[in-house]
Write a protein that holds these residues in place. Sequence first.
Motif, PDB file in Angstrom:
ATOM      1  N   VAL A 180       0.831  -1.209   0.000  1.00 43.07           N
ATOM      2  CA  VAL A 180       0.000   0.000   0.000  1.00 43.07           C
ATOM      3  C   VAL A 180       0.862   1.254   0.000  1.00 43.07           C
ATOM      4  O   VAL A 180       0.602   2.212  -0.747  1.00 43.07           O
ATOM      5  CB  VAL A 180      -0.943  -0.021   1.230  1.00 43.07           C
ATOM      6  N   GLN A 181       1.910   1.257   0.821  1.00 41.37           N
ATOM      7  CA  GLN A 181       2.808   2.411   0.864  1.00 41.37           C
ATOM      8  C   GLN A 181       3.494   2.637  -0.475  1.00 41.37           C
ATOM      9  O   GLN A 181       3.658   3.781  -0.923  1.00 41.37           O
ATOM     10  CB  GLN A 181       3.847   2.222   1.972  1.00 41.37           C
ATOM     11  N   ASP A 202     -10.330 -11.046   7.240  1.00 43.11           N
ATOM     12  CA  ASP A 202     -11.347 -10.961   8.286  1.00 43.11           C
ATOM     13  C   ASP A 202     -11.029  -9.840   9.268  1.00 43.11           C
ATOM     14  O   ASP A 202     -11.921  -9.127   9.739  1.00 43.11           O
ATOM     15  CB  ASP A 202     -11.444 -12.294   9.037  1.00 43.11           C
ATOM     16  N   ILE A 203      -9.742  -9.683   9.591  1.00 43.07           N
ATOM     17  CA  ILE A 203      -9.336  -8.613  10.502  1.00 43.07           C
ATOM     18  C   ILE A 203      -9.572  -7.253   9.853  1.00 43.07           C
ATOM     19  O   ILE A 203     -10.134  -6.339  10.473  1.00 43.07           O
ATOM     20  CB  ILE A 203      -7.858  -8.778  10.897  1.00 43.07           C
ATOM     21  N   LEU A 204      -9.163  -7.099   8.600  1.00 48.76           N
ATOM     22  CA  LEU A 204      -9.309  -5.815   7.916  1.00 48.76           C
ATOM     23  C   LEU A 204     -10.772  -5.456   7.671  1.00 48.76           C
ATOM     24  O   LEU A 204     -11.135  -4.284   7.647  1.00 48.76           O
ATOM     25  CB  LEU A 204      -8.543  -5.851   6.593  1.00 48.76           C
ATOM     26  N   GLN A 205     -11.608  -6.472   7.501  1.00 51.30           N
ATOM     27  CA  GLN A 205     -13.041  -6.236   7.343  1.00 51.30           C
ATOM     28  C   GLN A 205     -13.758  -6.108   8.687  1.00 51.30           C
ATOM     29  O   GLN A 205     -14.971  -5.994   8.730  1.00 51.30           O
ATOM     30  CB  GLN A 205     -13.667  -7.378   6.538  1.00 51.30           C
ATOM     31  N   ARG A 206     -12.971  -6.179   9.766  1.00 47.54           N
ATOM     32  CA  ARG A 206     -13.491  -6.052  11.134  1.00 47.54           C
ATOM     33  C   ARG A 206     -14.492  -7.148  11.478  1.00 47.54           C
ATOM     34  O   ARG A 206     -15.437  -6.942  12.262  1.00 47.54           O
ATOM     35  CB  ARG A 206     -14.115  -4.665  11.354  1.00 47.54           C
ATOM     36  N   TRP A 222      -5.504   0.617   7.521  1.00 55.21           N
ATOM     37  CA  TRP A 222      -6.824   1.254   7.550  1.00 55.21           C
ATOM     38  C   TRP A 222      -6.720   2.753   7.264  1.00 55.21           C
ATOM     39  O   TRP A 222      -7.534   3.310   6.534  1.00 55.21           O
ATOM     40  CB  TRP A 222      -7.479   1.033   8.912  1.00 55.21           C
ATOM     41  N   HIS A 223      -5.727   3.381   7.857  1.00 61.39           N
ATOM     42  CA  HIS A 223      -5.584   4.829   7.709  1.00 61.39           C
ATOM     43  C   HIS A 223      -5.165   5.206   6.286  1.00 61.39           C
ATOM     44  O   HIS A 223      -5.682   6.181   5.716  1.00 61.39           O
ATOM     45  CB  HIS A 223      -4.551   5.348   8.709  1.00 61.39           C
ATOM     46  N   GLN A 229     -11.780  -1.518  -0.631  1.00 62.84           N
ATOM     47  CA  GLN A 229     -12.464  -2.803  -0.513  1.00 62.84           C
ATOM     48  C   GLN A 229     -11.428  -3.908  -0.332  1.00 62.84           C
ATOM     49  O   GLN A 229     -10.541  -4.076  -1.172  1.00 62.84           O
ATOM     50  CB  GLN A 229     -13.308  -3.065  -1.770  1.00 62.84           C
ATOM     51  N   PHE A 230     -11.515  -4.647   0.766  1.00 60.92           N
ATOM     52  CA  PHE A 230     -10.597  -5.754   1.036  1.00 60.92           C
ATOM     53  C   PHE A 230     -11.261  -7.065   0.606  1.00 60.92           C
ATOM     54  O   PHE A 230     -12.402  -7.333   0.989  1.00 60.92           O
ATOM     55  CB  PHE A 230     -10.229  -5.816   2.515  1.00 60.92           C
TER      56      PHE A 230
END
Length: 291
Positions: A180-181, A202-206, A222-223, A229-230
């Motif tokens: 991403v960076q 699952d973690i990124l989609q909370r 997240w920031h 969309q994950f």
Amino acid sequence: MGFQLVSKCFCCALATGATLEHVFSAGQLALEVWAYFQNICGIGSSYDSLRAHLFDWWMSPTPRGKQRFVFDIVPVFICWNIWKARCRAVFEEAGVRVKEICEAVFQDVKSAFEVQFSLAAQGVKQIWCSIRMVVLRETRERGGGGLLRDSDGQLLVAFSAYLGKATSLRAEVLAMLKGVQLCLGKGFLPRIVQSDSMLLIDILQRRCLCPWSVRREVEQVWHLVEGVQFEHRYKEANKVADLLSNVGVSHPQELVRVYFTEHTLPSVARGECRLNRLGVPSVRRVRVGRA
């Protein structure tokens, strides 16, 4: 009136049919219980069916001993305690809570440990903490890799990275963060971010809790890509990134290598990238033993 109907679900607000799949796998209560223990032990799941859940636990590549024992018995105790909760709800009209089911699973694991390994009585939390540390501290040399494509499948940028010693989950998070960076640094804003780690998605989609060990990196993702969309991709559809991660392990002296065209990709990934762009499906090769 003589019609036999499916029983009403005990675990959801809607009047859903209480089929076996719904009670043990697809219902909201079952999903939360499975997700809780999968998060602790670092297991991802597609949530397709009960069979898929059992396969994920029993076929996971874990060593023998206490960890293997845990992975074998936990899904059994999950199913057993969900069924007992269902029976109490149906026949005793008792309330059902996820926390109570999870605590019952903890208690069963504790009892099984004491019998199997002749352990002195310990607190359930203490035993589970030790199990969790065994699972999450399987560190080894890791690499990461990824690529960004446009809507036509053309490669925009790719990378391979050396991540040092890390757990599998931490390596997945670090690789995604570096990708991403890199994209943002080159002026690209990704709309869809994909990974073959179901647990990470699952973690990124909370959908499940984030372990403290990777919380800071997950919050950075997240920031940086708020609103993105994950999505989960199976390994067969993620071959290029998988190959680039293997390349990353091979260059510890160079933390990150960046590639801007297919021609500059490592030879092991170049052909697979072209096949992806042409829409040719990938298959996972497995070795079948002979009788």
